[in-house]
Scaffold this motif. Structure first.
Motif, PDB file in Angstrom:
ATOM      1  N   TYR B 165       0.818  -1.214   0.000  1.00 26.24           N
ATOM      2  CA  TYR B 165       0.000   0.000   0.000  1.00 26.24           C
ATOM      3  C   TYR B 165       0.853   1.266   0.000  1.00 26.24           C
ATOM      4  CZ  TYR B 165      -4.171  -2.799   0.952  1.00 26.24           C
ATOM      5  OH  TYR B 165      -5.214  -3.679   0.840  1.00 26.24           O
ATOM      6  N   LYS B 166       0.358   2.298  -0.673  1.00 22.26           N
ATOM      7  CA  LYS B 166       0.948   3.620  -0.524  1.00 22.26           C
ATOM      8  C   LYS B 166       0.971   3.987   0.946  1.00 22.26           C
ATOM      9  CE  LYS B 166      -2.107   5.787  -3.111  1.00 22.26           C
ATOM     10  NZ  LYS B 166      -2.792   6.911  -3.759  1.00 22.26           N
ATOM     11  N   PRO B 167       1.944   4.734   1.444  1.00 17.27           N
ATOM     12  CA  PRO B 167       2.998   5.412   0.672  1.00 17.27           C
ATOM     13  C   PRO B 167       4.293   4.625   0.531  1.00 17.27           C
ATOM     14  CG  PRO B 167       3.009   6.257   2.897  1.00 17.27           C
ATOM     15  CD  PRO B 167       1.940   5.191   2.842  1.00 17.27           C
ATOM     16  N   GLU B 168       4.221   3.291   0.446  1.00 19.65           N
ATOM     17  CA  GLU B 168       5.439   2.523   0.182  1.00 19.65           C
ATOM     18  C   GLU B 168       5.997   2.924  -1.192  1.00 19.65           C
ATOM     19  OE1 GLU B 168       7.060  -0.081   2.216  1.00 19.65           O
ATOM     20  OE2 GLU B 168       5.953   1.252   3.555  1.00 19.65           O
ATOM     21  N   ARG B 169       7.296   3.134  -1.241  1.00 17.58           N
ATOM     22  CA  ARG B 169       7.957   3.645  -2.430  1.00 17.58           C
ATOM     23  C   ARG B 169       7.721   2.782  -3.669  1.00 17.58           C
ATOM     24  NH1 ARG B 169      13.529   6.106  -3.503  1.00 17.58           N
ATOM     25  NH2 ARG B 169      13.224   6.945  -1.427  1.00 17.58           N
ATOM     26  N   ARG B 170       7.674   1.454  -3.459  1.00 14.43           N
ATOM     27  CA  ARG B 170       7.600   0.619  -4.666  1.00 14.43           C
ATOM     28  C   ARG B 170       6.247   0.705  -5.376  1.00 14.43           C
ATOM     29  NH1 ARG B 170       5.766  -4.986  -3.120  1.00 14.43           N
ATOM     30  NH2 ARG B 170       5.928  -5.100  -0.862  1.00 14.43           N
ATOM     31  N   VAL B 171       5.222   1.236  -4.690  1.00 19.49           N
ATOM     32  CA  VAL B 171       3.951   1.453  -5.379  1.00 19.49           C
ATOM     33  C   VAL B 171       4.108   2.555  -6.428  1.00 19.49           C
ATOM     34  CG1 VAL B 171       1.539   2.131  -5.093  1.00 19.49           C
ATOM     35  CG2 VAL B 171       2.643   0.683  -3.365  1.00 19.49           C
ATOM     36  N   TYR B 172       4.683   3.682  -6.027  1.00 24.13           N
ATOM     37  CA  TYR B 172       4.849   4.803  -6.966  1.00 24.13           C
ATOM     38  C   TYR B 172       5.820   4.438  -8.089  1.00 24.13           C
ATOM     39  CZ  TYR B 172       3.021   7.168  -2.803  1.00 24.13           C
ATOM     40  OH  TYR B 172       2.272   7.531  -1.715  1.00 24.13           O
ATOM     41  N   GLN B 173       6.937   3.837  -7.716  1.00 20.91           N
ATOM     42  CA  GLN B 173       7.939   3.514  -8.736  1.00 20.91           C
ATOM     43  C   GLN B 173       7.461   2.378  -9.633  1.00 20.91           C
ATOM     44  OE1 GLN B 173      11.648   3.143  -6.544  1.00 20.91           O
ATOM     45  NE2 GLN B 173      11.926   5.366  -6.600  1.00 20.91           N
ATOM     46  N   GLY B 174       6.689   1.457  -9.064  1.00 24.27           N
ATOM     47  CA  GLY B 174       6.110   0.395  -9.872  1.00 24.27           C
ATOM     48  C   GLY B 174       5.123   0.941 -10.889  1.00 24.27           C
ATOM     49  N   ALA B 175       4.365   1.958 -10.489  1.00 25.18           N
ATOM     50  CA  ALA B 175       3.416   2.574 -11.418  1.00 25.18           C
ATOM     51  C   ALA B 175       4.156   3.205 -12.592  1.00 25.18           C
ATOM     52  CB  ALA B 175       2.576   3.621 -10.692  1.00 25.18           C
ATOM     53  N   ALA B 176       5.220   3.939 -12.300  1.00 22.77           N
ATOM     54  CA  ALA B 176       5.998   4.560 -13.384  1.00 22.77           C
ATOM     55  C   ALA B 176       6.571   3.488 -14.307  1.00 22.77           C
ATOM     56  CB  ALA B 176       7.117   5.417 -12.794  1.00 22.77           C
ATOM     57  N   SER B 177       7.064   2.408 -13.722  1.00 18.41           N
ATOM     58  CA  SER B 177       7.638   1.331 -14.522  1.00 18.41           C
ATOM     59  C   SER B 177       6.602   0.714 -15.458  1.00 18.41           C
ATOM     60  CB  SER B 177       8.222   0.281 -13.579  1.00 18.41           C
ATOM     61  OG  SER B 177       8.688  -0.829 -14.305  1.00 18.41           O
ATOM     62  N   LEU B 178       5.404   0.464 -14.944  1.00 15.40           N
ATOM     63  CA  LEU B 178       4.352  -0.110 -15.800  1.00 15.40           C
ATOM     64  C   LEU B 178       3.979   0.851 -16.924  1.00 15.40           C
ATOM     65  CD1 LEU B 178       1.958  -1.843 -13.241  1.00 15.40           C
ATOM     66  CD2 LEU B 178       3.450  -2.951 -14.909  1.00 15.40           C
ATOM     67  N   LEU B 179       4.089   2.137 -16.667  1.00 15.08           N
ATOM     68  CA  LEU B 179       3.784   3.121 -17.707  1.00 15.08           C
ATOM     69  C   LEU B 179       4.964   3.325 -18.659  1.00 15.08           C
ATOM     70  CD1 LEU B 179       1.838   5.670 -15.488  1.00 15.08           C
ATOM     71  CD2 LEU B 179       0.889   4.301 -17.372  1.00 15.08           C
ATOM     72  N   GLY B 180       6.071   2.643 -18.410  1.00 12.90           N
ATOM     73  CA  GLY B 180       7.244   2.781 -19.266  1.00 12.90           C
ATOM     74  C   GLY B 180       7.887   4.150 -19.140  1.00 12.90           C
ATOM     75  N   LEU B 181       7.729   4.781 -17.983  1.00 12.94           N
ATOM     76  CA  LEU B 181       8.219   6.141 -17.775  1.00 12.94           C
ATOM     77  C   LEU B 181       9.168   6.181 -16.591  1.00 12.94           C
ATOM     78  CD1 LEU B 181       4.807   8.037 -18.163  1.00 12.94           C
ATOM     79  CD2 LEU B 181       6.637   7.859 -19.875  1.00 12.94           C
ATOM     80  N   GLU B 182      10.000   7.203 -16.560  1.00 16.79           N
ATOM     81  CA  GLU B 182      10.792   7.467 -15.374  1.00 16.79           C
ATOM     82  C   GLU B 182       9.892   8.086 -14.312  1.00 16.79           C
ATOM     83  OE1 GLU B 182      14.539   9.450 -16.050  1.00 16.79           O
ATOM     84  OE2 GLU B 182      14.475   8.834 -18.144  1.00 16.79           O
ATOM     85  N   PRO B 183      10.210   7.876 -13.028  1.00 16.65           N
ATOM     86  CA  PRO B 183       9.367   8.449 -11.976  1.00 16.65           C
ATOM     87  C   PRO B 183       9.099   9.947 -12.175  1.00 16.65           C
ATOM     88  CG  PRO B 183      10.906   6.900 -11.009  1.00 16.65           C
ATOM     89  CD  PRO B 183      11.275   7.025 -12.466  1.00 16.65           C
ATOM     90  N   GLY B 184      10.110  10.684 -12.601  1.00 19.98           N
ATOM     91  CA  GLY B 184       9.939  12.130 -12.763  1.00 19.98           C
ATOM     92  C   GLY B 184       9.048  12.537 -13.913  1.00 19.98           C
ATOM     93  N   GLU B 185       8.679  11.592 -14.765  1.00 21.12           N
ATOM     94  CA  GLU B 185       7.747  11.871 -15.866  1.00 21.12           C
ATOM     95  C   GLU B 185       6.299  11.615 -15.453  1.00 21.12           C
ATOM     96  OE1 GLU B 185       9.990  10.851 -19.955  1.00 21.12           O
ATOM     97  OE2 GLU B 185       9.752   9.103 -18.641  1.00 21.12           O
ATOM     98  N   VAL B 186       6.113  11.194 -14.212  1.00 21.63           N
ATOM     99  CA  VAL B 186       4.777  10.863 -13.703  1.00 21.63           C
ATOM    100  C   VAL B 186       4.434  11.813 -12.566  1.00 21.63           C
ATOM    101  CG1 VAL B 186       3.350   9.056 -12.658  1.00 21.63           C
ATOM    102  CG2 VAL B 186       5.135   8.444 -14.313  1.00 21.63           C
TER     103      VAL B 186
END
Lengths: 245, 245
Positions: B165-186
């Motif tokens: 569950y958020k705010p665990e870091r891997r939720v946010y970074q996993g979302a960016a990864s699935l979108l094929g984007l760098e975290p800073g692009e999300v």
């Protein structure tokens, strides 16, 4: 209408779709991109044969990942690797070209057009069922493709979510789990008998959609349903009718 | 327009949204369902206090899963467990009621209405960005909620995809990864400063959307941005304008 799948004796609540070949005509658009690339690069190849050769690398490139001998990499990555393989088959070194131009060519798989019946058919099915793609594409590729093709989904299920490729059982069962449904409440619709066999083995309902021109006018495979699938349709609109919408 | 986030110096390509409170007004609809349930069951409680007490179990119920001391279970499951807890707090044994009626009450979290600006705002943002919910809800809950609320997404990202569950870091970074984007692009858009702090720590861009009535007229928390978020908006339509759409 409530559709109960004969194979599962359960009411179908979600219909998930294979993508390449089933929903989008990869051969025509990949050939067009290969033709354009060849013109610009001053090389010659038959663009449809080029598209066929590229697609022919699809199953072999996923095999080591299914078998666990290679860690998961995305289909975007495999498409790019397979492009180098196809160039090699033609005796062309990949470093003949600007890598950016090869990346651009490889991204054609994100910009394919749907078969004529798809947009209407999905919207009709969505009136009565949850709908989503369940593809060997990664999520980002599916999102780009769906926006380009104008496909409206409730959920997008890429192979990266499951860390392996169809027809591995955990892809189909993982999709049902994410939808909060039992496998028998989910129907896979696909133009490929091997995909449907995988889905049926995982307990899903199945629908064959005939795409006799996926591989061009000389197609020899998947011309008809070769298993006891619950439904057989000529198009997504035909499937919508069979599902009562 | 191209929006470059000051915090990341990167162009934002996707905007992902917290859901409960940010997009949907859980308190009003959960209170209405609690009121209806009480009438039918012949019990008495203050429906808004009931809704607040139920929601107050939200963070504590996720804590052991974030900490790894409990395996992942879905928010649908936690909502149902937390309902029993709240009944217990009122001195009412859960077995006073038909379990089916409690399941039905618990499923109200799948049938919440959006704030008035949400549907239009998301459609406007979607004209220029990929959009999706990134919620502690599980995928099935998000899909049901999104259909009910008429939210149109490119992708749906539930906590079950990430197994925590958020705010665990891997939720946010996993979302960016699935979108094929760098975290800073999300960019994460949320009405909760702690969620935005988690997103910023994971390298994402951030937008605060003020929802001063989420917890009713006496709300004390999250009345304003308390961190260096990239954008601060009064609504999703306001955010759309700030993003150039």
């Amino acid at each position: 209408m409530i559709y109960v799948a004969p194979s599962t004796s359960q009411r179908v609540r979600a219909v998930i779709f294979d993508t390449f070949g089933t929903l989008v005509d990869w051969r025509t658009d990949v050939a067009a991109a290969a033709d354009e690339f060849a013109d610009a690069a001053g090389v010659e190849w038959d663009p449809r044969s080029f598209a066929d050769a590229w697609r022919a690398q699809y199953q072999p490139s996923m095999a080591p990942i299914r078998a666990g001998s290679r860690g998961y990499v995305t289909l975007d990555t495999l498409h790019r690797e397979n492009l180098d393989t196809v160039l090699g088959q033609l005796g062309i070194a990949a470093n003949t070209f600007d890598p950016k131009h090869l990346d651009e060519l490889s991204s054609v798989w994100r910009r394919l057009r749907p078969w004529a019946d798809v947009t209407e058919g999905l919207d009709r099915i969505r009136a009565g069922y949850l709908v989503g793609p369940l593809s060997n594409a990664n999520t980002a590729l599916l999102v780009a493709l769906s926006r380009h093709a104008g496909l409206r989904w409730d959920v997008v299920l890429g192979s990266d979510v499951f860390g392996t490729y169809k027809p591995e059982r955990r892809v189909y069962q993982g999709a049902a789990s994410l939808l909060g449904l039992e496998p028998g409440e989910v129907m896979l619709a696909a133009a490929h008998n091997d995909d449907l066999a995988g889905a049926a083995a995982a307990g899903l309902a199945t629908a064959f959609i005939a795409r006799p021109l996926e591989h061009g006018p000389d197609q020899q495979t998947d011309l008809s349903a070769d298993g006891p699938w619950d439904l057989t349709a000529d198009s997504v609109t035909d499937l919508a009718s069979l599902l009562g919408y």
